[in-house]
Design an enzyme around this catalytic site. Structure first.
Site, PDB file in Angstrom:
ATOM      1  N   CYS A  96      36.946  12.260  54.262  1.00  0.00           N
ATOM      2  CA  CYS A  96      35.854  12.692  53.444  1.00  0.00           C
ATOM      3  C   CYS A  96      36.280  12.731  51.978  1.00  0.00           C
ATOM      4  O   CYS A  96      37.416  12.464  51.569  1.00  0.00           O
ATOM      5  CB  CYS A  96      35.587  13.989  54.068  1.00  0.00           C
ATOM      6  SG  CYS A  96      36.861  15.305  53.471  1.00  0.00           S
ATOM      7  N   SER A 101      45.094  20.339  58.895  1.00  0.00           N
ATOM      8  CA  SER A 101      45.340  19.169  58.757  1.00  0.00           C
ATOM      9  C   SER A 101      45.500  18.624  57.167  1.00  0.00           C
ATOM     10  O   SER A 101      46.509  17.765  56.962  1.00  0.00           O
ATOM     11  CB  SER A 101      44.720  18.184  59.723  1.00  0.00           C
ATOM     12  OG  SER A 101      44.768  16.793  59.289  1.00  0.00           O
ATOM     13  N   ASN A 102      44.407  18.824  56.536  1.00  0.00           N
ATOM     14  CA  ASN A 102      44.233  18.253  55.196  1.00  0.00           C
ATOM     15  C   ASN A 102      45.269  18.699  54.161  1.00  0.00           C
ATOM     16  O   ASN A 102      45.970  18.089  53.436  1.00  0.00           O
ATOM     17  CB  ASN A 102      42.890  18.400  54.758  1.00  0.00           C
ATOM     18  CG  ASN A 102      42.355  19.815  54.044  1.00  0.00           C
ATOM     19  OD1 ASN A 102      42.791  20.294  52.847  1.00  0.00           O
ATOM     20  ND2 ASN A 102      41.929  20.622  55.055  1.00  0.00           N
ATOM     21  N   CYS A 134      31.189  20.682  59.726  1.00  0.00           N
ATOM     22  CA  CYS A 134      30.519  20.006  58.417  1.00  0.00           C
ATOM     23  C   CYS A 134      29.572  18.816  58.682  1.00  0.00           C
ATOM     24  O   CYS A 134      30.157  18.045  59.633  1.00  0.00           O
ATOM     25  CB  CYS A 134      32.176  19.488  57.675  1.00  0.00           C
ATOM     26  SG  CYS A 134      31.712  18.615  56.227  1.00  0.00           S
ATOM     27  N   CYS A 193      36.253  22.911  49.733  1.00  0.00           N
ATOM     28  CA  CYS A 193      35.424  21.853  49.735  1.00  0.00           C
ATOM     29  C   CYS A 193      33.993  22.465  50.237  1.00  0.00           C
ATOM     30  O   CYS A 193      33.797  23.416  50.762  1.00  0.00           O
ATOM     31  CB  CYS A 193      35.562  20.745  50.801  1.00  0.00           C
ATOM     32  SG  CYS A 193      35.683  21.250  52.431  1.00  0.00           S
ATOM     33  N   HIS A 246      44.028  18.182  67.690  1.00  0.00           N
ATOM     34  CA  HIS A 246      43.326  18.504  66.707  1.00  0.00           C
ATOM     35  C   HIS A 246      41.956  18.948  66.892  1.00  0.00           C
ATOM     36  O   HIS A 246      41.276  18.009  67.542  1.00  0.00           O
ATOM     37  CB  HIS A 246      43.539  17.740  65.421  1.00  0.00           C
ATOM     38  CG  HIS A 246      43.028  18.556  63.987  1.00  0.00           C
ATOM     39  ND1 HIS A 246      41.534  18.663  63.745  1.00  0.00           N
ATOM     40  CD2 HIS A 246      43.400  19.336  62.987  1.00  0.00           C
ATOM     41  CE1 HIS A 246      41.515  19.108  62.801  1.00  0.00           C
ATOM     42  NE2 HIS A 246      42.588  19.478  61.965  1.00  0.00           N
ATOM     43  N   HIS A 279      40.785  26.490  58.580  1.00  0.00           N
ATOM     44  CA  HIS A 279      41.985  26.851  59.066  1.00  0.00           C
ATOM     45  C   HIS A 279      42.603  27.520  58.006  1.00  0.00           C
ATOM     46  O   HIS A 279      43.405  27.100  57.319  1.00  0.00           O
ATOM     47  CB  HIS A 279      42.713  25.623  59.610  1.00  0.00           C
ATOM     48  CG  HIS A 279      42.228  25.108  60.748  1.00  0.00           C
ATOM     49  ND1 HIS A 279      42.465  23.527  60.882  1.00  0.00           N
ATOM     50  CD2 HIS A 279      41.850  25.510  61.942  1.00  0.00           C
ATOM     51  CE1 HIS A 279      42.081  23.466  61.995  1.00  0.00           C
ATOM     52  NE2 HIS A 279      41.587  24.537  62.689  1.00  0.00           N
ATOM     53  N   GLU A 296      39.119  18.677  65.534  1.00  0.00           N
ATOM     54  CA  GLU A 296      38.397  17.769  64.984  1.00  0.00           C
ATOM     55  C   GLU A 296      38.266  16.441  66.116  1.00  0.00           C
ATOM     56  O   GLU A 296      37.234  15.846  66.392  1.00  0.00           O
ATOM     57  CB  GLU A 296      38.406  17.376  63.613  1.00  0.00           C
ATOM     58  CG  GLU A 296      37.372  16.145  63.051  1.00  0.00           C
ATOM     59  CD  GLU A 296      37.477  15.581  61.662  1.00  0.00           C
ATOM     60  OE1 GLU A 296      38.116  16.721  60.753  1.00  0.00           O
ATOM     61  OE2 GLU A 296      36.994  14.761  61.472  1.00  0.00           O
ATOM     62  N   HIS A 329      35.016  22.307  62.144  1.00  0.00           N
ATOM     63  CA  HIS A 329      35.827  20.915  62.660  1.00  0.00           C
ATOM     64  C   HIS A 329      35.124  20.329  63.587  1.00  0.00           C
ATOM     65  O   HIS A 329      35.183  19.073  64.230  1.00  0.00           O
ATOM     66  CB  HIS A 329      37.279  21.425  63.258  1.00  0.00           C
ATOM     67  CG  HIS A 329      37.917  22.525  62.385  1.00  0.00           C
ATOM     68  ND1 HIS A 329      37.688  23.941  62.464  1.00  0.00           N
ATOM     69  CD2 HIS A 329      38.652  22.205  61.255  1.00  0.00           C
ATOM     70  CE1 HIS A 329      38.334  24.373  61.408  1.00  0.00           C
ATOM     71  NE2 HIS A 329      38.878  23.564  60.813  1.00  0.00           N
TER      72      HIS A 329
HETATM   73  O1  0CN Z   1      42.075  23.162  57.194  1.00  0.00           O
HETATM   74  P1  0CN Z   1      40.865  22.783  57.625  1.00  0.00           P
HETATM   75  O2  0CN Z   1      39.886  24.061  58.160  1.00  0.00           O
HETATM   76  O3  0CN Z   1      40.559  21.888  58.693  1.00  0.00           O
HETATM   77  P2  0CN Z   1      41.697  20.490  58.980  1.00  0.00           P
HETATM   78  O4  0CN Z   1      42.106  20.147  57.571  1.00  0.00           O
HETATM   79  O5  0CN Z   1      42.789  21.095  59.796  1.00  0.00           O
HETATM   80  O6  0CN Z   1      40.722  19.638  59.539  1.00  0.00           O
HETATM   81  O7  0CN Z   1      39.773  22.346  56.395  1.00  0.00           O
HETATM   82  C1  0CN Z   1      38.555  22.002  56.653  1.00  0.00           C
HETATM   83  C2  0CN Z   1      38.393  20.771  57.088  1.00  0.00           C
HETATM   84  C3  0CN Z   1      37.489  20.381  57.993  1.00  0.00           C
HETATM   85  C4  0CN Z   1      36.544  19.992  58.856  1.00  0.00           C
HETATM   86 FE1  SF4 Z   2      35.842  19.546  54.126  1.00  0.00          FE
HETATM   87 FE2  SF4 Z   2      35.830  17.032  54.411  1.00  0.00          FE
HETATM   88 FE3  SF4 Z   2      36.293  18.890  56.353  1.00  0.00          FE
HETATM   89 FE4  SF4 Z   2      33.827  18.729  55.485  1.00  0.00          FE
HETATM   90  S1  SF4 Z   2      35.027  17.070  56.464  1.00  0.00           S
HETATM   91  S2  SF4 Z   2      35.054  20.406  55.830  1.00  0.00           S
HETATM   92  S3  SF4 Z   2      34.246  18.101  53.359  1.00  0.00           S
HETATM   93  S4  SF4 Z   2      37.669  18.767  54.527  1.00  0.00           S
END
Ligand code: 0CN
Ligand code: SF4
Length: 316
Positions: free
Chosen positions: A200, A229-230, A101, A17, A129, A46, A131, A79
């Protein structure tokens, strides 16, 4: 030897992203600007493959600011961080760059704004987590109440049911969060919040694409890390959408081929922190075992891009 036929449905959007892309660039540009080592507080995103690649270029990953020396720059991960982290960096007069972000920073600002207008904050997120820790850490310890499930909503003890607001983690399940928000609104009709939630665009789009692919396939693989997480939400979404076998794989050599025996179709997607190179590696592993026909399933087109901070930009 002839290979059995396999239709491979490739979900789009998938993978990086805008926030991940920006965060990785920030580390690379910081190493270019200041030389190695550059410290990074927490995995920048991550993904072990990304982290290992940056380590090779001169990044040093630590969990806490206290593990960073005074004389080297430090980057905060995508995060987000509690307010205490940049405050401590300033106190120590460290050079730091915040790679949070912008869509996470937006939630931080929302939480602060609601608190400033006298509302008690509830955060919908996953306990522990980074974030969630970062967003809750925008306000003094204990001020933000965390709810993870619909059940938690019935238990939460608030100061004044008429003066409440909520924010969410950006990488939650869209469907689960809708239920939690509905439960909050049912119990606290005056609660203030974003239009829907703070999930997001990237999280939303990747889940939509998985919903389209999942019913078509015998198995669906999500390229991503166990602490992402995502990415983990994509596995859950696939299972909920009726896919009999949905699995997270870090890269091709993690695929459990035995579990895939007899399949004639497979779906592939990738979390927001998983590089496309690893997706290609997984596709190649299928090509080595099957006669693969690739079908694209594109449910949205993304053109979001975030600028890197000014301190790292080369003057034109
Ligand atoms: O996998 P990610 O580093 O983080 P999470 O999905 O665990 O929050 O992906 C980027 C997302 C953000 C902020
Ligand atoms: Fe990516 Fe969404 Fe995380 Fe921003 S908030 S880093 S756009 S997954």
């Amino acid at each position: 030897m002839t290979h059995p036929p396999l239709t491979l449905y490739l979900a789009a959007p998938r993978g990086f992203c805008a926030g991940v892309d920006r965060a990785i660039k920030i580390v690379e540009m910081a190493i270019e600007k200041w030389g190695a080592p550059v410290y990074v507080r927490h995995e920048i995103v991550h993904n072990k493959f990304v982290v290992d690649g940056l380590k090779a270029k001169g990044a040093v990953f630590v969990e806490e600011l206290e593990d960073c020396p005074d004389d080297r720059p430090v980057i905060f991960s995508a995060h987000g961080v509690p307010k205490a982290v940049p405050a401590e960096a300033e106190r120590r007069e460290l050079i730091y760059v915040d790679a949070t972000c912008p869509l996470v920073s937006k939630v931080h600002i929302e939480a602060q704004r609601h608190a400033d207008s006298g509302l008690q904050m509830i955060m919908i997120g996953h306990k522990g987590h980074p974030e969630t820790i970062g967003t809750m850490g925008q306000l003094p310890e204990g001020d933000v109440l965390l709810v993870e499930t619909v059940e938690d909503v019935s238990q939460v003890a608030v100061r004044d049911p008429g003066r409440l607001a909520y924010v969410t983690q950006t990488t939650l399940s869209v469907d689960d969060t809708r239920d939690i928000v509905a439960a909050l609104q049912a119990r606290f009709p005056l609660i203030v919040g974003p239009h829907k939630e703070d999930i997001c665009y990237a999280t939303t789009n990747r889940q939509e694409a998985v919903k389209e692919v999942a019913p078509k396939v015998d198995a669906l693989l999500v390229v991503g890390a166990p602490n992402s997480s995502n990415s983990r939400r994509l596995v859950e979404v696939a299972a909920k959408a009726g896919c009999a076998y949905a699995q997270l794989v870090q890269r091709a050599d993690h695929i459990d081929w035995r579990a895939l025996e007899g399949i004639t179709s497979v779906g592939i997607t990738a979390g927001a922190s998983a590089p496309e190179l690893l997706v290609n590696e997984v596709i190649d592993a299928f090509r080595a075992r099957y006669d693969v026909t690739v079908e694209m399933v594109e449910t949205a087109v993304e053109n979001v891009e975030f600028k890197v901070p000014r301190v790292l930009r080369v003057p034109a």
